[in-house]
Design a protein around this motif. Structure first.
Motif, PDB file in Angstrom:
ATOM      1  N   VAL A 110       0.843  -1.198   0.000  1.00  0.00           N
ATOM      2  CA  VAL A 110       0.000   0.000   0.000  1.00  0.00           C
ATOM      3  C   VAL A 110       0.877   1.248   0.000  1.00  0.00           C
ATOM      4  CG1 VAL A 110      -1.704   1.310   1.319  1.00  0.00           C
ATOM      5  CG2 VAL A 110      -1.949  -1.148   1.079  1.00  0.00           C
ATOM      6  N   SER A 111       1.967   1.213   0.754  1.00  0.00           N
ATOM      7  CA  SER A 111       2.884   2.343   0.805  1.00  0.00           C
ATOM      8  C   SER A 111       3.509   2.598  -0.565  1.00  0.00           C
ATOM      9  CB  SER A 111       3.972   2.071   1.837  1.00  0.00           C
ATOM     10  OG  SER A 111       4.926   3.090   1.835  1.00  0.00           O
ATOM     11  N   ARG A 112       3.860   1.525  -1.248  1.00  0.00           N
ATOM     12  CA  ARG A 112       4.445   1.643  -2.586  1.00  0.00           C
ATOM     13  C   ARG A 112       3.445   2.275  -3.559  1.00  0.00           C
ATOM     14  NH1 ARG A 112       8.540  -0.645  -5.833  1.00  0.00           N
ATOM     15  NH2 ARG A 112       7.794  -1.263  -7.891  1.00  0.00           N
ATOM     16  N   ILE A 113       2.192   1.868  -3.475  1.00  0.00           N
ATOM     17  CA  ILE A 113       1.148   2.428  -4.328  1.00  0.00           C
ATOM     18  C   ILE A 113       0.994   3.917  -4.048  1.00  0.00           C
ATOM     19  CG2 ILE A 113      -1.343   2.408  -4.785  1.00  0.00           C
ATOM     20  CD1 ILE A 113      -1.209  -0.662  -4.272  1.00  0.00           C
ATOM     21  N   ARG A 114       0.971   4.285  -2.752  1.00  0.00           N
ATOM     22  CA  ARG A 114       0.843   5.688  -2.379  1.00  0.00           C
ATOM     23  C   ARG A 114       1.994   6.515  -2.932  1.00  0.00           C
ATOM     24  NH1 ARG A 114       0.691   4.718   3.056  1.00  0.00           N
ATOM     25  NH2 ARG A 114      -1.269   3.760   3.625  1.00  0.00           N
ATOM     26  N   THR A 115       3.197   5.956  -2.910  1.00  0.00           N
ATOM     27  CA  THR A 115       4.368   6.663  -3.424  1.00  0.00           C
ATOM     28  C   THR A 115       4.204   6.961  -4.909  1.00  0.00           C
ATOM     29  OG1 THR A 115       5.771   5.607  -1.777  1.00  0.00           O
ATOM     30  CG2 THR A 115       6.867   6.545  -3.697  1.00  0.00           C
ATOM     31  N   PHE A 116       3.748   5.977  -5.674  1.00  0.00           N
ATOM     32  CA  PHE A 116       3.556   6.179  -7.110  1.00  0.00           C
ATOM     33  C   PHE A 116       2.484   7.234  -7.373  1.00  0.00           C
ATOM     34  CE2 PHE A 116       6.076   2.417  -7.590  1.00  0.00           C
ATOM     35  CZ  PHE A 116       6.625   2.516  -8.850  1.00  0.00           C
ATOM     36  N   ILE A 117       1.425   7.232  -6.570  1.00  0.00           N
ATOM     37  CA  ILE A 117       0.365   8.225  -6.739  1.00  0.00           C
ATOM     38  C   ILE A 117       0.896   9.619  -6.415  1.00  0.00           C
ATOM     39  CG2 ILE A 117      -1.840   9.023  -5.785  1.00  0.00           C
ATOM     40  CD1 ILE A 117      -2.641   6.065  -5.586  1.00  0.00           C
ATOM     41  N   ALA A 143       4.544   9.412 -15.111  1.00  0.00           N
ATOM     42  CA  ALA A 143       4.304   8.941 -13.743  1.00  0.00           C
ATOM     43  C   ALA A 143       2.982   8.184 -13.659  1.00  0.00           C
ATOM     44  CB  ALA A 143       4.298  10.121 -12.781  1.00  0.00           C
ATOM     45  N   LEU A 144       1.985   8.642 -14.415  1.00  0.00           N
ATOM     46  CA  LEU A 144       0.696   7.942 -14.430  1.00  0.00           C
ATOM     47  C   LEU A 144       0.836   6.568 -15.065  1.00  0.00           C
ATOM     48  CD1 LEU A 144      -2.358   8.202 -13.831  1.00  0.00           C
ATOM     49  CD2 LEU A 144      -2.628   8.993 -16.178  1.00  0.00           C
ATOM     50  N   THR A 149       2.736  15.153  -7.705  1.00  0.00           N
ATOM     51  CA  THR A 149       3.827  16.130  -7.719  1.00  0.00           C
ATOM     52  C   THR A 149       4.047  16.666  -9.128  1.00  0.00           C
ATOM     53  OG1 THR A 149       4.882  14.968  -5.887  1.00  0.00           O
ATOM     54  CG2 THR A 149       6.259  16.471  -7.146  1.00  0.00           C
ATOM     55  N   ALA A 150       4.019  15.773 -10.108  1.00  0.00           N
ATOM     56  CA  ALA A 150       4.176  16.204 -11.493  1.00  0.00           C
ATOM     57  C   ALA A 150       3.013  17.090 -11.923  1.00  0.00           C
ATOM     58  CB  ALA A 150       4.295  14.986 -12.410  1.00  0.00           C
ATOM     59  N   LEU A 151       1.825  16.813 -11.412  1.00  0.00           N
ATOM     60  CA  LEU A 151       0.667  17.639 -11.740  1.00  0.00           C
ATOM     61  C   LEU A 151       0.801  19.041 -11.164  1.00  0.00           C
ATOM     62  CD1 LEU A 151      -2.214  15.067 -11.235  1.00  0.00           C
ATOM     63  CD2 LEU A 151      -1.667  16.232 -13.362  1.00  0.00           C
ATOM     64  N   THR A 152       1.307  19.141  -9.937  1.00  0.00           N
ATOM     65  CA  THR A 152       1.428  20.467  -9.329  1.00  0.00           C
ATOM     66  C   THR A 152       2.496  21.304 -10.012  1.00  0.00           C
ATOM     67  OG1 THR A 152       2.917  19.585  -7.645  1.00  0.00           O
ATOM     68  CG2 THR A 152       0.588  19.751  -7.062  1.00  0.00           C
ATOM     69  N   THR A 153       3.536  20.646 -10.555  1.00  0.00           N
ATOM     70  CA  THR A 153       4.551  21.407 -11.285  1.00  0.00           C
ATOM     71  C   THR A 153       4.058  21.807 -12.670  1.00  0.00           C
ATOM     72  OG1 THR A 153       5.594  19.401 -12.143  1.00  0.00           O
ATOM     73  CG2 THR A 153       6.456  20.288 -10.073  1.00  0.00           C
ATOM     74  N   GLY A 154       3.022  21.129 -13.180  1.00  0.00           N
ATOM     75  CA  GLY A 154       2.452  21.473 -14.467  1.00  0.00           C
ATOM     76  C   GLY A 154       3.150  20.826 -15.649  1.00  0.00           C
ATOM     77  N   ASP A 155       4.005  19.849 -15.379  1.00  0.00           N
ATOM     78  CA  ASP A 155       4.745  19.164 -16.441  1.00  0.00           C
ATOM     79  C   ASP A 155       3.913  17.990 -16.952  1.00  0.00           C
ATOM     80  OD1 ASP A 155       6.575  18.169 -18.164  1.00  0.00           O
ATOM     81  OD2 ASP A 155       8.090  17.667 -16.653  1.00  0.00           O
ATOM     82  N   LYS A 156       3.308  18.163 -18.125  1.00  0.00           N
ATOM     83  CA  LYS A 156       2.398  17.135 -18.632  1.00  0.00           C
ATOM     84  C   LYS A 156       3.130  15.854 -18.999  1.00  0.00           C
ATOM     85  CE  LYS A 156      -1.248  15.993 -21.756  1.00  0.00           C
ATOM     86  NZ  LYS A 156      -2.596  16.358 -22.034  1.00  0.00           N
ATOM     87  N   SER A 203      -5.972  10.341 -14.165  1.00  0.00           N
ATOM     88  CA  SER A 203      -5.860  10.480 -15.613  1.00  0.00           C
ATOM     89  C   SER A 203      -6.666  11.671 -16.113  1.00  0.00           C
ATOM     90  CB  SER A 203      -6.290   9.199 -16.328  1.00  0.00           C
ATOM     91  OG  SER A 203      -7.600   8.847 -15.975  1.00  0.00           O
ATOM     92  N   LYS A 204      -7.784  11.969 -15.449  1.00  0.00           N
ATOM     93  CA  LYS A 204      -8.575  13.150 -15.821  1.00  0.00           C
ATOM     94  C   LYS A 204      -7.769  14.428 -15.553  1.00  0.00           C
ATOM     95  CE  LYS A 204     -12.923  13.346 -14.411  1.00  0.00           C
ATOM     96  NZ  LYS A 204     -14.142  13.723 -13.635  1.00  0.00           N
ATOM     97  N   ARG A 205      -7.057  14.444 -14.425  1.00  0.00           N
ATOM     98  CA  ARG A 205      -6.247  15.617 -14.098  1.00  0.00           C
ATOM     99  C   ARG A 205      -5.051  15.770 -15.060  1.00  0.00           C
ATOM    100  NH1 ARG A 205      -4.854  15.183  -7.921  1.00  0.00           N
ATOM    101  NH2 ARG A 205      -3.624  17.024  -8.408  1.00  0.00           N
ATOM    102  N   VAL A 206      -4.459  14.633 -15.474  1.00  0.00           N
ATOM    103  CA  VAL A 206      -3.346  14.702 -16.426  1.00  0.00           C
ATOM    104  C   VAL A 206      -3.843  15.204 -17.771  1.00  0.00           C
ATOM    105  CG1 VAL A 206      -1.697  13.301 -17.721  1.00  0.00           C
ATOM    106  CG2 VAL A 206      -1.948  12.948 -15.271  1.00  0.00           C
TER     107      VAL A 206
END
Length: 87
Positions: free
Chosen positions: A25-32, A50-51, A37-44, A80-83
């Motif tokens: 579960v921790s590993r899954i959370r890390t990937f999410i 990452a998605l 983080t990539a979304l907040t930086t705005g790097d599509k 995926s909607k946010r990306v």
């Protein structure tokens, strides 16, 4: 307190499984978090990469039984909607 050998073994097994499942579960959370983080930086491109890395981790968690199928689908769909909205 467990008295029978079977109950003692079950406690040992439950502890091992809880540790393994917690790590999953921790590993899954890390990937999410990497996607977010990539979304907040705005790097599509970074967010899309990452998605793509997070998707198999999410559904591996489903296969291993640590998260529910609908939960994984919901998380993946929202990410995926946010990306896609970054365009």
């Amino acid at each position: 307190m467990a008295n029978t050998p079977q109950a003692k073994k079950r406690i040992r097994r439950n502890d091992r499984r809880a540790e393994i499942n917690g790590n999953r579960v921790s590993r899954i959370r890390t990937f999410i978090k990497k996607v977010e983080t990539a979304l907040t930086t705005g790097d599509k491109t970074a967010a899309a990469a990452a998605l793509a890395a997070a998707q198999p981790e999410l559904f591996r968690g489903v296969a291993k039984g640590v998260i529910h199928k609908n939960t994984a689908s919901r998380k993946f769909q929202r990410l995926s909607k946010r990306v896609a909205a970054l365009a």
